[in-house]
Design an enzyme around this catalytic site. Structure first.
Site, PDB file in Angstrom:
ATOM      1  N   HIS A 155      -6.480  -2.086  21.314  1.00 19.86           N
ATOM      2  CA  HIS A 155      -7.434  -1.720  20.245  1.00 19.86           C
ATOM      3  C   HIS A 155      -6.761  -0.832  19.190  1.00 19.86           C
ATOM      4  O   HIS A 155      -7.436  -0.048  18.532  1.00 19.86           O
ATOM      5  CB  HIS A 155      -8.665  -0.995  20.800  1.00 19.86           C
ATOM      6  CG  HIS A 155      -9.315  -1.687  21.950  1.00 19.86           C
ATOM      7  ND1 HIS A 155     -10.405  -2.511  21.807  1.00 19.86           N
ATOM      8  CD2 HIS A 155      -9.003  -1.688  23.273  1.00 19.86           C
ATOM      9  CE1 HIS A 155     -10.746  -2.988  23.004  1.00 19.86           C
ATOM     10  NE2 HIS A 155      -9.915  -2.504  23.902  1.00 19.86           N
ATOM     11  N   SER A 284       9.365  -0.746  -6.213  1.00 17.75           N
ATOM     12  CA  SER A 284       8.215  -0.865  -7.102  1.00 17.75           C
ATOM     13  C   SER A 284       8.698  -0.679  -8.530  1.00 17.75           C
ATOM     14  O   SER A 284       9.584   0.123  -8.799  1.00 17.75           O
ATOM     15  CB  SER A 284       7.189   0.211  -6.749  1.00 17.75           C
ATOM     16  OG  SER A 284       6.363   0.475  -7.866  1.00 17.75           O
ATOM     17  N   LYS A 290       9.260   4.007  -3.947  1.00 20.45           N
ATOM     18  CA  LYS A 290       8.750   2.995  -3.016  1.00 20.45           C
ATOM     19  C   LYS A 290       9.835   2.092  -2.432  1.00 20.45           C
ATOM     20  O   LYS A 290      10.747   1.672  -3.114  1.00 20.45           O
ATOM     21  CB  LYS A 290       7.721   2.094  -3.726  1.00 20.45           C
ATOM     22  CG  LYS A 290       6.409   2.764  -4.066  1.00 20.45           C
ATOM     23  CD  LYS A 290       5.611   3.195  -2.843  1.00 20.45           C
ATOM     24  CE  LYS A 290       5.001   2.026  -2.090  1.00 20.45           C
ATOM     25  NZ  LYS A 290       3.950   1.353  -2.854  1.00 20.45           N
ATOM     26  N   GLU A 297       5.401  -8.688   4.526  1.00 23.57           N
ATOM     27  CA  GLU A 297       4.113  -9.042   3.923  1.00 23.57           C
ATOM     28  C   GLU A 297       4.039 -10.532   3.627  1.00 23.57           C
ATOM     29  O   GLU A 297       2.991 -11.163   3.771  1.00 23.57           O
ATOM     30  CB  GLU A 297       3.905  -8.231   2.644  1.00 23.57           C
ATOM     31  CG  GLU A 297       3.670  -6.761   2.944  1.00 23.57           C
ATOM     32  CD  GLU A 297       3.788  -5.902   1.690  1.00 23.57           C
ATOM     33  OE1 GLU A 297       2.741  -5.525   1.147  1.00 23.57           O
ATOM     34  OE2 GLU A 297       4.920  -5.638   1.257  1.00 23.57           O
TER      35      GLU A 297
END
Ligand code: ARG
Length: 478
Positions: A155, A284, A290, A297
């Site tokens: 969980h 970025s 970043k 992704e």
């Protein structure tokens, strides 16, 4: 110009022609289309439908067309509605009238089904290898970091300590099932439709009354198929092999997506368990600090299109009357895209795993006493307390520690014993001074030495099994 022009007086609407055309994507079948035609020419000669000389001229011509494709010099014409039309048109230009004999007993219906199966069959070994490459990267990584302990989650809540390697190897077995599924589906791809004609089969006596027809078993052997289809109507209709493959591809991508999701989470500053190599990250354009996990992704995001391809094909198939319907032309783009996507996704995933930095300290820092509550319950079990009861007692201890603002291991023995003596059925001696030995994450991991468990001995055994299956040896589940 058209393969089917005889019956028509006018020309089709221009938009209709564009709508009908599949050459924009099925051009990739050129090689298997030509391979199929070469085999077919041989079969025609064996059936007495071509002379040896005609067969030779056709094969030479087909090979010349193949060379044009290879050299990037094949010129498409606006009339080339699909790859079958294009190859046959060019063959006619090169060898003349005899080209018209190649289609004897054949339809584009059995031709396209054959091409697509052959195309997929040729891709499968590469996919198998890429899958193994990723499995190999996982095993190597697992072996390198065998000493690292991390929180195991259920969980997404801290549950029990496990070896990092144990977690990583869980993906090995998902991929192993994918490999087995690929072997299984390959058998069903390798069934030859050629010879089914448009839908009804072909006449064995096209020239003489005692003809044997086109030897389908010869064609199968020639093209590397393991069987011939049993029913000509099913043969031209069947796209189960595409559906199966797309399901397979979707499931592989779902596995990659789950791996990616965990690594994205763990590479965040909040976790810091792993760091993605720069080779698989991007920056970025706005925020200079970043480092984004784009590879991961995309591995996650591509699952969307892969599932989409499966749903698209099943939706096309649903409600189709039997044999060939032009709807089936919609089978190719999902298949090609699934192949292209996986052929990039699998090696990227392997690269990510291979170069992943593992932060053992961050993982160790995330281990807390609560994750040893199960061990404490097991401690009571060893002292004769029924598990349900010990679960209850340890639960109370966890709550008491929380009330006092203490980690569980700092809860005084008197407090533990107060819990047991307050409950009539358990003697207060159930908790003793030695209970504190439980608060050792390493010990907890090493105790779980059952087959398939997280103890180092069990994980070593798992790695051996993994290596055995990778080397094509026998997998012997015990
Ligand atoms: N381009 C077609 C396809 O991809 C080839 C088969 C055409 N068959 C036909 N009867 N029109 O499905």
């Amino acid at each position: 110009m058209k393969l089917w022009g005889g019956r028509f007086e006018g020309t089709p609407d221009e938009l209709m022609e564009r709508f009908n055309r599949s050459i924009g994507f099925d051009w990739r079948l050129w090689s298997v289309d030509i391979e199929g035609s070469i085999a077919y020419a041989k079969a025609l000669e064996r059936a007495g439908l071509l002379s040896a000389d005609e067969r030779e001229r056709l094969i030479q011509g087909l090979q010349a067309v193949a060379r044009e494709f290879e050299a990037g010099q094949f010129e498409f014409k606006p009339s080339d509605e699909d790859i079958h039309t294009a190859v046959e048109r060019r063959l006619g230009e090169l060898v003349g009238q005899v080209a018209g004999k190649l289609h004897t007993g054949r339809s584009r219906n059995d031709q396209v089904a054959t091409d697509l199966r052959l195309y997929l069959l040729k891709e499968i070994p590469g996919l198998r290898q890429q899958l193994s490459g990723l499995q190999e990267a996982i095993v190597v990584k697992a072996e390198q970091h065998l000493d690292v302990i991390m929180p195991g989650y259920t969980h997404l809540q801290r549950a029990q300590p496990v070896l990092f390697s144990h977690w990583l190897l869980s993906y090995f077995w998902m991929l192993q099932r994918d490999r087995e599924r690929l072997d299984e589906l390959e058998k069903r791809v390798a069934v030859l439709p050629l010879g089914a004609g448009a839908l009804a089969g072909h006449a064995t006596s096209l020239r003489s009354s005692a003809g044997l027809g086109i030897d389908r078993h010869f064609l199968a052997a020639e093209l590397g198929f393991r069987a011939v289809s049993e029913n000509s109507m099913d043969a031209v209709s069947d796209r189960d092999f595409v559906a199966e493959f797309l399901f397979w591809a979707a499931l592989v991508q779902v596995h990659l997506s789950r791996l990616a999701e965990e690594l994205i989470l763990w590479s965040s500053a909040e976790f810091g368990f792993v760091a993605l190599d720069e080779a698989y990250a991007t920056g970025s354009s706005l925020m200079p600090q970043k480092k984004n996990p784009d590879a991961l992704e995309l591995l996650r995001g591509k699952a969307g299109r892969m599932v989409g391809h499966l749903v698209a094909l099943l939706t096309v198939l649903k409600g189709l009357p039997s044999t060939y319907n032009k709807d089936l032309q919609e089978d190719k783009e999902p298949l090609f895209d699934a192949l292209d996507t996986l052929k990039l996704a699998l090696p990227v995933a392997a690269g990510v795993v291979r170069t992943l930095k593992v932060n053992a300290e961050a993982m160790a820092a995330a281990l807390d006493d609560g994750m040893l509550a199960t061990d404490l319950a097991d401690y009571l079990v060893r002292r004769g307390v029924p598990f349900r009861r010990s679960h209850e007692l340890v639960g109370r201890a966890v709550r008491r520690a929380e009330e006092l603002g203490l980690p569980l291991r700092e809860l005084p023995l008197a407090e533990f014993q107060a819990i047991t003596s307050a409950t009539l059925s358990t003697s207060s001696e159930a908790f003793d001074e030695d209970l504190y030995a439980v608060f050792d994450h390493r010990r907890s991991v090493e105790m779980r030495d059952s087959y398939g468990g997280t103890a180092t001995t069990a994980v070593r055994q798992q790695i051996e099994q993994a290596r055995a299956v990778l080397q094509g040896g026998n997998f012997t589940p015990t």
